[in-house]
Design a protein around this motif. Sequence first.
Motif, PDB file in Angstrom:
ATOM      1  N   ALA A 113       4.656  -1.843   8.237  1.00  0.00           N
ATOM      2  CA  ALA A 113       3.700  -2.213   7.190  1.00  0.00           C
ATOM      3  C   ALA A 113       2.377  -1.474   7.382  1.00  0.00           C
ATOM      4  CB  ALA A 113       3.472  -3.721   7.194  1.00  0.00           C
ATOM      5  N   ARG A 114       1.934  -1.328   8.642  1.00  0.00           N
ATOM      6  CA  ARG A 114       0.684  -0.636   8.904  1.00  0.00           C
ATOM      7  C   ARG A 114       0.786   0.843   8.547  1.00  0.00           C
ATOM      8  NH1 ARG A 114      -0.408   2.372  13.039  1.00  0.00           N
ATOM      9  NH2 ARG A 114       1.291   1.489  14.289  1.00  0.00           N
ATOM     10  N   ARG A 115       1.872   1.500   8.993  1.00  0.00           N
ATOM     11  CA  ARG A 115       2.025   2.925   8.715  1.00  0.00           C
ATOM     12  C   ARG A 115       2.251   3.190   7.234  1.00  0.00           C
ATOM     13  NH1 ARG A 115       5.799   5.166  13.590  1.00  0.00           N
ATOM     14  NH2 ARG A 115       6.037   6.931  12.133  1.00  0.00           N
ATOM     15  N   PHE A 116       2.924   2.278   6.559  1.00  0.00           N
ATOM     16  CA  PHE A 116       3.150   2.438   5.126  1.00  0.00           C
ATOM     17  C   PHE A 116       1.824   2.414   4.378  1.00  0.00           C
ATOM     18  CE2 PHE A 116       4.374   1.564   0.828  1.00  0.00           C
ATOM     19  CZ  PHE A 116       5.647   2.098   0.679  1.00  0.00           C
ATOM     20  N   ARG A 117       0.959   1.469   4.716  1.00  0.00           N
ATOM     21  CA  ARG A 117      -0.333   1.382   4.050  1.00  0.00           C
ATOM     22  C   ARG A 117      -1.205   2.594   4.379  1.00  0.00           C
ATOM     23  NH1 ARG A 117      -3.447  -2.344   1.423  1.00  0.00           N
ATOM     24  NH2 ARG A 117      -1.935  -4.021   1.727  1.00  0.00           N
ATOM     25  N   GLU A 118      -1.145   3.082   5.612  1.00  0.00           N
ATOM     26  CA  GLU A 118      -1.924   4.258   5.978  1.00  0.00           C
ATOM     27  C   GLU A 118      -1.495   5.485   5.173  1.00  0.00           C
ATOM     28  OE1 GLU A 118      -1.247   4.615  10.132  1.00  0.00           O
ATOM     29  OE2 GLU A 118      -2.795   3.142  10.699  1.00  0.00           O
ATOM     30  N   THR A 119      -0.209   5.575   4.853  1.00  0.00           N
ATOM     31  CA  THR A 119       0.324   6.733   4.130  1.00  0.00           C
ATOM     32  C   THR A 119       0.107   6.632   2.629  1.00  0.00           C
ATOM     33  OG1 THR A 119       2.013   7.050   5.823  1.00  0.00           O
ATOM     34  CG2 THR A 119       2.412   8.083   3.686  1.00  0.00           C
ATOM     35  N   THR A 120       0.334   5.443   2.058  1.00  0.00           N
ATOM     36  CA  THR A 120       0.321   5.286   0.601  1.00  0.00           C
ATOM     37  C   THR A 120      -0.897   4.550   0.064  1.00  0.00           C
ATOM     38  OG1 THR A 120       1.489   3.172   0.617  1.00  0.00           O
ATOM     39  CG2 THR A 120       2.841   5.171   0.650  1.00  0.00           C
ATOM     40  N   ARG A 121      -1.659   3.881   0.965  1.00  0.00           N
ATOM     41  CA  ARG A 121      -2.789   3.043   0.584  1.00  0.00           C
ATOM     42  C   ARG A 121      -2.347   1.820  -0.208  1.00  0.00           C
ATOM     43  NH1 ARG A 121      -4.043   8.307  -0.038  1.00  0.00           N
ATOM     44  NH2 ARG A 121      -5.615   9.155   1.365  1.00  0.00           N
ATOM     45  N   MET A 122      -1.092   1.442  -0.060  1.00  0.00           N
ATOM     46  CA  MET A 122      -0.546   0.238  -0.669  1.00  0.00           C
ATOM     47  C   MET A 122       0.369  -0.436   0.343  1.00  0.00           C
ATOM     48  SD  MET A 122       0.632   1.794  -4.377  1.00  0.00           S
ATOM     49  CE  MET A 122       0.881   0.192  -5.148  1.00  0.00           C
ATOM     50  N   SER A 123       0.594  -1.733   0.161  1.00  0.00           N
ATOM     51  CA  SER A 123       1.588  -2.408   0.981  1.00  0.00           C
ATOM     52  C   SER A 123       2.979  -2.053   0.464  1.00  0.00           C
ATOM     53  CB  SER A 123       1.392  -3.922   0.922  1.00  0.00           C
ATOM     54  OG  SER A 123       1.769  -4.414  -0.355  1.00  0.00           O
ATOM     55  N   PRO A 124       4.028  -2.225   1.283  1.00  0.00           N
ATOM     56  CA  PRO A 124       5.388  -1.959   0.785  1.00  0.00           C
ATOM     57  C   PRO A 124       5.727  -2.784  -0.452  1.00  0.00           C
ATOM     58  CG  PRO A 124       5.397  -2.171   3.175  1.00  0.00           C
ATOM     59  CD  PRO A 124       4.026  -2.559   2.725  1.00  0.00           C
ATOM     60  N   ALA A 125       5.323  -4.043  -0.473  1.00  0.00           N
ATOM     61  CA  ALA A 125       5.624  -4.890  -1.633  1.00  0.00           C
ATOM     62  C   ALA A 125       4.905  -4.385  -2.879  1.00  0.00           C
ATOM     63  CB  ALA A 125       5.229  -6.338  -1.336  1.00  0.00           C
ATOM     64  N   GLN A 126       3.662  -3.956  -2.733  1.00  0.00           N
ATOM     65  CA  GLN A 126       2.923  -3.415  -3.885  1.00  0.00           C
ATOM     66  C   GLN A 126       3.559  -2.129  -4.390  1.00  0.00           C
ATOM     67  OE1 GLN A 126      -0.880  -3.144  -1.931  1.00  0.00           O
ATOM     68  NE2 GLN A 126      -1.684  -4.977  -2.922  1.00  0.00           N
ATOM     69  N   PHE A 127       3.997  -1.271  -3.484  1.00  0.00           N
ATOM     70  CA  PHE A 127       4.630  -0.015  -3.885  1.00  0.00           C
ATOM     71  C   PHE A 127       5.940  -0.297  -4.615  1.00  0.00           C
ATOM     72  CE2 PHE A 127       6.644   4.073  -3.625  1.00  0.00           C
ATOM     73  CZ  PHE A 127       5.610   4.997  -3.578  1.00  0.00           C
ATOM     74  N   LEU A 128       6.733  -1.245  -4.109  1.00  0.00           N
ATOM     75  CA  LEU A 128       7.992  -1.606  -4.755  1.00  0.00           C
ATOM     76  C   LEU A 128       7.742  -2.125  -6.163  1.00  0.00           C
ATOM     77  CD1 LEU A 128      11.024  -2.179  -4.828  1.00  0.00           C
ATOM     78  CD2 LEU A 128      10.577  -4.315  -3.586  1.00  0.00           C
ATOM     79  N   THR A 129       6.741  -3.004  -6.328  1.00  0.00           N
ATOM     80  CA  THR A 129       6.437  -3.519  -7.657  1.00  0.00           C
ATOM     81  C   THR A 129       5.981  -2.394  -8.583  1.00  0.00           C
ATOM     82  OG1 THR A 129       5.822  -5.690  -6.788  1.00  0.00           O
ATOM     83  CG2 THR A 129       4.979  -5.121  -8.951  1.00  0.00           C
ATOM     84  N   ALA A 130       5.191  -1.464  -8.049  1.00  0.00           N
ATOM     85  CA  ALA A 130       4.736  -0.344  -8.865  1.00  0.00           C
ATOM     86  C   ALA A 130       5.911   0.506  -9.341  1.00  0.00           C
ATOM     87  CB  ALA A 130       3.750   0.513  -8.073  1.00  0.00           C
ATOM     88  N   VAL A 131       6.875   0.764  -8.466  1.00  0.00           N
ATOM     89  CA  VAL A 131       8.052   1.543  -8.852  1.00  0.00           C
ATOM     90  C   VAL A 131       8.850   0.797  -9.916  1.00  0.00           C
ATOM     91  CG1 VAL A 131      10.270   2.429  -8.017  1.00  0.00           C
ATOM     92  CG2 VAL A 131       8.184   2.827  -6.691  1.00  0.00           C
ATOM     93  N   ARG A 132       8.968  -0.522  -9.779  1.00  0.00           N
ATOM     94  CA  ARG A 132       9.708  -1.302 -10.769  1.00  0.00           C
ATOM     95  C   ARG A 132       9.009  -1.295 -12.126  1.00  0.00           C
ATOM     96  NH1 ARG A 132      11.318  -6.262  -6.611  1.00  0.00           N
ATOM     97  NH2 ARG A 132      13.353  -5.381  -5.990  1.00  0.00           N
ATOM     98  N   VAL A 133       7.691  -1.435 -12.134  1.00  0.00           N
ATOM     99  CA  VAL A 133       6.951  -1.375 -13.394  1.00  0.00           C
ATOM    100  C   VAL A 133       7.104   0.006 -14.033  1.00  0.00           C
ATOM    101  CG1 VAL A 133       4.647  -1.408 -14.418  1.00  0.00           C
ATOM    102  CG2 VAL A 133       5.300  -3.173 -12.777  1.00  0.00           C
ATOM    103  N   HIS A 134       7.045   1.046 -13.217  1.00  0.00           N
ATOM    104  CA  HIS A 134       7.195   2.402 -13.745  1.00  0.00           C
ATOM    105  C   HIS A 134       8.581   2.593 -14.360  1.00  0.00           C
ATOM    106  CE1 HIS A 134       7.526   6.864 -13.583  1.00  0.00           C
ATOM    107  NE2 HIS A 134       6.268   6.776 -13.936  1.00  0.00           N
ATOM    108  N   GLU A 135       9.605   2.057 -13.720  1.00  0.00           N
ATOM    109  CA  GLU A 135      10.950   2.138 -14.281  1.00  0.00           C
ATOM    110  C   GLU A 135      11.032   1.362 -15.593  1.00  0.00           C
ATOM    111  OE1 GLU A 135      15.109   2.905 -14.739  1.00  0.00           O
ATOM    112  OE2 GLU A 135      13.411   3.914 -13.766  1.00  0.00           O
ATOM    113  N   ALA A 136      10.371   0.206 -15.660  1.00  0.00           N
ATOM    114  CA  ALA A 136      10.352  -0.558 -16.904  1.00  0.00           C
ATOM    115  C   ALA A 136       9.670   0.245 -18.014  1.00  0.00           C
ATOM    116  CB  ALA A 136       9.639  -1.888 -16.690  1.00  0.00           C
ATOM    117  N   LYS A 137       8.589   0.956 -17.687  1.00  0.00           N
ATOM    118  CA  LYS A 137       7.942   1.819 -18.669  1.00  0.00           C
ATOM    119  C   LYS A 137       8.917   2.859 -19.190  1.00  0.00           C
ATOM    120  CE  LYS A 137       3.888   3.564 -18.021  1.00  0.00           C
ATOM    121  NZ  LYS A 137       2.765   4.303 -17.383  1.00  0.00           N
TER     122      LYS A 137
END
Length: 280
Positions: free
Chosen positions: A39-63
């Motif tokens: 979780a720490r390394r994921f946030r350092e790389t993407t500036r988001m938590s894994p759960a936030q990134f997953l939700t963002a990908v799902r919203v993008h797919e819905a778009k």
Amino acid sequence: MTVDAAVDRAIERIREGFGEPLSVSRLAETARLGRFAFARRFRETTRMSPAQFLTAVRVHEAKRLLECSGAPTAEVAAAAGFAGPQALTAAFTAATGLSPARYGMLCRGQGQAPPAPDPGPGTERGAVAGTVRLPAGLGSARVYLGAFATPVVRYPALAETIVDVPADRPSCYLLSGVPAGHWHLLAVAAAAPGAGHPPRTGPVPLAGGAGASVTVTADSVTSAAVRLRPPRPADPPILLALPRLRPPADAAPPAPCAALTPPEAGGVVRAVPHGPPSGA
């Protein structure tokens, strides 16, 4: 943005399996890391938590599904990995600024406009100005620039503008009415393919400024240059319902940057030191 092979494996898993019930523990196993280290390394790389990134990908797919098929909300929710239509509507509206139904109207040209910026209730405002430059070898581009509270192009933008950039030189931009504070300056663009590029089916997508923070002070102009680049796998998806970006046939010669200085700044552009981003 740093390169992390373990996080890259997790991002690939998210992008391929967003429709599955993915937990942080399962993603950590994919990354071959402990849960907390992951979780720490994921946030350092993407500036988001894994759960936030997953939700963002799902919203993008819905778009994407709403743009391409106009399927009912229940079908889109199931295909994008949401628990149901209500979960999709809540996440989609919060991220894009429009409900799934209104976003579908926007895509079909049925009178729906993209959401307007929301600078908040404060009265202290400044501006951000500078140049936008394209990667070498591309044609002209239409660029959306916005100031955001998070390192993701999602609702709401605090201020926004669109500028056309020619292939061979930078153009100037001005974001006015930006609230005083520390914000992320983010850009999205669609460029025409260059003569030396292989044939493409459409415009070349570009991104820029991801993660960059600017400090805006009242009645001053922050100077910030934006360099566009191809999107990277670790970049968060574009969530905000943007105006349609189509490369201009021939971008006009750029105006001198001094001409874009707002009068409320007294004609002075000041380089303001970068600070920690709000909402990170």
